[in-house]
Design a protein around this motif. Structure first.
Motif, PDB file in Angstrom:
ATOM      1  N   LYS A 182       1.299   2.566  -7.857  1.00 38.02           N
ATOM      2  CA  LYS A 182       0.631   3.529  -7.893  1.00 38.02           C
ATOM      3  C   LYS A 182       0.304   4.428  -9.014  1.00 38.02           C
ATOM      4  CE  LYS A 182       1.444   5.025  -2.858  1.00 38.02           C
ATOM      5  NZ  LYS A 182       0.024   4.489  -2.251  1.00 38.02           N
ATOM      6  N   THR A 211      -5.115   1.743 -11.830  1.00 35.72           N
ATOM      7  CA  THR A 211      -4.434   0.964 -11.082  1.00 35.72           C
ATOM      8  C   THR A 211      -4.521  -0.598 -10.956  1.00 35.72           C
ATOM      9  OG1 THR A 211      -5.880   2.470  -8.901  1.00 35.72           O
ATOM     10  CG2 THR A 211      -3.368   2.967  -9.898  1.00 35.72           C
ATOM     11  N   GLU A 251       0.761  -0.914  -0.086  1.00 35.80           N
ATOM     12  CA  GLU A 251      -0.390   0.041  -0.117  1.00 35.80           C
ATOM     13  C   GLU A 251       0.718   1.394  -0.174  1.00 35.80           C
ATOM     14  OE1 GLU A 251      -0.385  -1.671   4.058  1.00 35.80           O
ATOM     15  OE2 GLU A 251      -0.513  -2.194   2.516  1.00 35.80           O
TER      16      GLU A 251
END
Length: 275
Positions: free
Chosen positions: A256, A271, A250
């Motif tokens: 990203k 994405t 993350e």
């Protein structure tokens, strides 16, 4: 190397610039008038060159917004040993995934990865690649390396040197670079000039899910040394930093960025291709 093509090639500029030119659909039948938006960065198209290192040609159209970069595709001349390694890994992936691709060499390896990327969830993809690596590389060899080479400066530098030699056929040529590790300099970084797998697959999701994540996990678990793989999706280069813990998914910038518009895996260009 970048060269500006002058007015003597103005006819080329006019062909590429005009979306209604009658020759355009025949030259680029797949992309038609959308050549200048083929990749994530507008104005990038790929051609084939006999050079090992790609050469960029900058075509000045007189309008900065319409400048077109033509980039050659890297040609890899694999020797017989490298071809054996490619086929060995491809077979291991096929057997683990339960797939069969009747194509040899690097093209076959990429094709089975594309099929796996479409057929399995992202979690399953990473598990399959990890198991395929375990099947392709003798566990006894990994045990000896881990036993004789505990985490240290010399171990990290050895892994960097070994990577540039042993997996050149898989990811392309690389060079050793220096970084700071716990306050001192080490030559523990491998800089891949242009990743062969990313260039062939043209898919950021395949890069992150079939290469980056399972390779990081495999190396850390079997060799006891963490590695952070940092792809650059603008120029398709990549860095392997041995001894550096990779960020959580993350927080990882690699997850990203949207995929290329000519993604060979035919996934949605967002994405969602990555996670």
């Amino acid at each position: 190397m970048e060269t500006t093509i002058t007015s003597c090639q103005a006819n080329i500029c006019s062909i590429l610039k005009s979306s209604h030119h009658p020759k355009l659909p025949r030259i680029f039948p797949k992309y038609g008038s959308s050549v200048s938006s083929a990749m994530t960065r507008p104005g990038s198209i790929t051609t084939t060159s006999n050079n090992i290192s790609p050469i960029n040609f900058k075509i000045d159209t007189g309008d900065n917004n319409n400048t077109i970069i033509v980039e050659s595709k890297t040609v890899h001349n694999d020797n017989w040993l490298e071809r054996m390694a490619i086929n060995h890994l491809s077979k291991a992936v096929q057997e683990t995934a339960g797939l069969e691709i009747d194509v040899a060499w690097y093209k076959g390896l990429v094709m089975v990865c594309e099929a796996m990327f479409k057929e399995f969830s992202l979690k399953q993809q990473r598990q399959i690649v990890t198991k395929a690596l375990e099947k392709a590389i003798p566990s006894s060899l990994l045990f000896v390396i881990r036993t004789l080479m505990p985490p240290s400066k010399s171990t990290r530098e050895f892994f960097a040197i070994f990577t540039t030699v042993a997996v050149r056929w898989l990811v392309g040529p690389g060079e050793i670079r220096e970084s700071e590790f716990e306050g001192r300099k080490e030559r523990n970084v491998v800089h891949i000039t242009k990743c062969r797998f990313l260039e062939e697959s043209k898919c950021i999701g395949m890069c992150t899910n079939l290469c980056k994540m399972p390779t990081q996990e495999f190396i850390h678990r079997t060799l006891g040394t963490p590695v952070n793989m940092i792809p650059n999706f603008d120029d398709m280069s990549c860095e392997y930093v041995f001894g550096q813990e990779p960020p959580a998914q993350e927080d990882d910038p690699a997850f990203k960025q949207p995929c290329y518009k000519i993604c060979n895996a035919k996934r949605k260009h967002s994405t969602s291709c990555l996670s």
